[in-house]
Design an enzyme around this catalytic site. Structure first.
Site, PDB file in Angstrom:
ATOM      1  N   VAL A 135       0.829  -1.204   0.000  1.00  0.00           N
ATOM      2  CA  VAL A 135       0.000   0.000   0.000  1.00  0.00           C
ATOM      3  C   VAL A 135       0.864   1.255   0.000  1.00  0.00           C
ATOM      4  CG1 VAL A 135      -1.761   1.287   1.252  1.00  0.00           C
ATOM      5  CG2 VAL A 135      -1.891  -1.201   1.156  1.00  0.00           C
TER       6      VAL A 135
ATOM      7  N   LEU B 205      12.965  -2.442   4.767  1.00  0.00           N
ATOM      8  CA  LEU B 205      12.966  -3.544   3.799  1.00  0.00           C
ATOM      9  C   LEU B 205      12.820  -4.917   4.453  1.00  0.00           C
ATOM     10  CD1 LEU B 205      15.678  -2.331   1.235  1.00  0.00           C
ATOM     11  CD2 LEU B 205      13.200  -1.948   1.206  1.00  0.00           C
TER      12      LEU B 205
ATOM     13  N   THR C  55      -6.571  -0.419  10.511  1.00  0.00           N
ATOM     14  CA  THR C  55      -7.106  -1.686  10.009  1.00  0.00           C
ATOM     15  C   THR C  55      -8.467  -2.010  10.614  1.00  0.00           C
ATOM     16  OG1 THR C  55      -6.743  -4.089  10.012  1.00  0.00           O
ATOM     17  CG2 THR C  55      -5.799  -2.867  11.832  1.00  0.00           C
TER      18      THR C  55
ATOM     19  N   TYR D 277      -2.009  -8.084  16.595  1.00  0.00           N
ATOM     20  CA  TYR D 277      -1.888  -7.144  15.469  1.00  0.00           C
ATOM     21  C   TYR D 277      -2.965  -6.067  15.572  1.00  0.00           C
ATOM     22  CZ  TYR D 277      -2.802  -5.216  10.863  1.00  0.00           C
ATOM     23  OH  TYR D 277      -3.068  -4.353   9.825  1.00  0.00           O
TER      24      TYR D 277
ATOM     25  N   LYS E 167      -2.583  -1.882  16.494  1.00  0.00           N
ATOM     26  CA  LYS E 167      -3.093  -0.784  15.667  1.00  0.00           C
ATOM     27  C   LYS E 167      -4.076   0.084  16.454  1.00  0.00           C
ATOM     28  CE  LYS E 167      -1.413  -1.384  11.383  1.00  0.00           C
ATOM     29  NZ  LYS E 167      -0.917  -0.343  10.476  1.00  0.00           N
TER      30      LYS E 167
ATOM     31  N   HIS F  32      -3.685 -13.781   1.966  1.00  0.00           N
ATOM     32  CA  HIS F  32      -4.868 -13.112   1.433  1.00  0.00           C
ATOM     33  C   HIS F  32      -5.490 -13.925   0.298  1.00  0.00           C
ATOM     34  CE1 HIS F  32      -3.382  -8.957   3.063  1.00  0.00           C
ATOM     35  NE2 HIS F  32      -3.661  -9.833   4.004  1.00  0.00           N
TER      36      HIS F  32
ATOM     37  N   TYR G  12     -12.693 -22.513   3.748  1.00  0.00           N
ATOM     38  CA  TYR G  12     -12.842 -22.795   5.175  1.00  0.00           C
ATOM     39  C   TYR G  12     -14.282 -22.537   5.622  1.00  0.00           C
ATOM     40  CZ  TYR G  12      -7.764 -22.942   5.194  1.00  0.00           C
ATOM     41  OH  TYR G  12      -6.453 -23.275   4.934  1.00  0.00           O
TER      42      TYR G  12
END
Length: 326
Positions: free
Chosen positions: A17, A38, A118, A142, A146, A188, A207
């Protein structure tokens, strides 16, 4: 959108993104510096015309000075599964790194921030579509990291006059120029299904097929990465001193797992074998965003809502010659 050329720092601008947003900033005539360590980004992904520094956000003070008009912050680890088994990595980088970045911005007098947040901040949704006023209850470190940053930004805006916008993404997909999804490991759906179409994977696992949805599979909201990038530029213009604006970004329409698989078959012309698998714990039946706040406050409207177009762009990127790893 402002026509005045400005100077921006993009943290994490070698990632998926961040690199697309950097390209849009450059196309709009702005000067851009990319800061990326990186660890998950790619040096060749940084658009031509951007100045690049390899480094950590914890050291942002080395590059940030009063000549910058704002910061767009993408530098974060974002693998849900990894965050569960290695939560400290997420607290140190996502939260600790942003603490350092906010201090560097304060010291340099840089007072505009757009933050890559997110939908994981919401956890299990209590209603659909999800709005910014819905409860935030992350189900993994995670999402929690955020959300912690969002709280930090709110405090910074109230105490020190920061003009800030957090953009909460749902499922970003597609590609733009030389930038597309290439996570390691890939988690993803669209790139995974494309790997099956390319013969890199034997089948795609579905799933659960007994959810309360039209075809029994989970429904998710997909947004084209270029639409997402345009929202960031609008957010820069909408940022207001002392305010922390939070906006969801999504199409407002959901597509099921089976719809995605069938769209990949149609776009690629390749077979995509499916394998039935048990439900995964914590997978909500439907995750769809209400983007009304972004439409009202940013003037944003997604212009690429068609799933086939999103998949077609991702397919073009997936068939490129595999780049050299950083």
């Amino acid at each position: 959108m402002s026509n005045t050329a400005k100077k921006y720092l993009v943290t994490g601008g070698a990632g998926y993104v961040g690199s697309v947003v950097t390209a849009h900033l450059l196309e709009a005539g702005h000067t851009v510096t990319v800061l990326d360590d990186l660890s998950t980004g790619f040096r060749e992904g940084v658009p031509q015309g951007a100045e690049f520094f390899e480094g950590r956000i914890q050291d942002a003070a080395e590059w940030l000075d009063p000549s910058y008009d704002g910061v767009l912050h993408f530098a974060a680890f974002s693998q849900v599964g990894e965050s569960v088994v290695d939560p400290e990595k997420y607290w140190v980088n996502n939260v600790g790194g942003t603490t350092s970045l906010l201090a560097a911005m304060r010291d340099a007098g840089v007072r505009t921030l757009v933050f890559s947040s997110t939908a994981a901040t919401y956890g299990e949704p209590v209603s659909s579509p999800i709005t910014e006023t819905d409860p935030t209850a992350p189900t993994n470190p995670y999402g929690a990291s955020k959300l912690a940053v969002d709280h930090m930004i709110s405090g910074e805006a109230a105490a020190h006059g920061l003009a800030a916008v957090s953009l909460r993404y749902f499922n970003v997909a597609g590609a733009y120029g030389n930038s597309g999804e290439r996570h390691d490991p890939e988690s993803h759906l669209i790139p995974l299904v494309l790997q099956v179409a390319l013969g890199q994977r034997a089948s795609i696992s579905v799933y659960g097929d007994d959810y309360p949805t039209p075809d029994g599979t989970c429904v998710r909201d997909y947004i084209h990465v270029a639409d997402l990038a345009e929202a960031h530029l609008l957010a820069l213009d909408a940022a207001t001193a002392g305010e922390h604006l939070i906006c969801n970004l999504g199409n407002g329409n959901g597509f099921s797992v089976r719809e995605v698989i069938e769209t990949v078959r149609q776009v690629t012309g390749h077979p995509v074998p499916e394998v039935a698998a048990p439900r995964r714990g914590g997978d909500p039946a439907v995750l769809v965003a209400s983007a009304d706040t972004a439409r009202k406050r940013l003037g944003w409207q997604p212009s690429r809502p068609d799933l086939a177009a999103i998949v077609a762009d991702a397919w073009t990127f997936a068939r490129r010659e595999e780049p050299t790893a950083p």
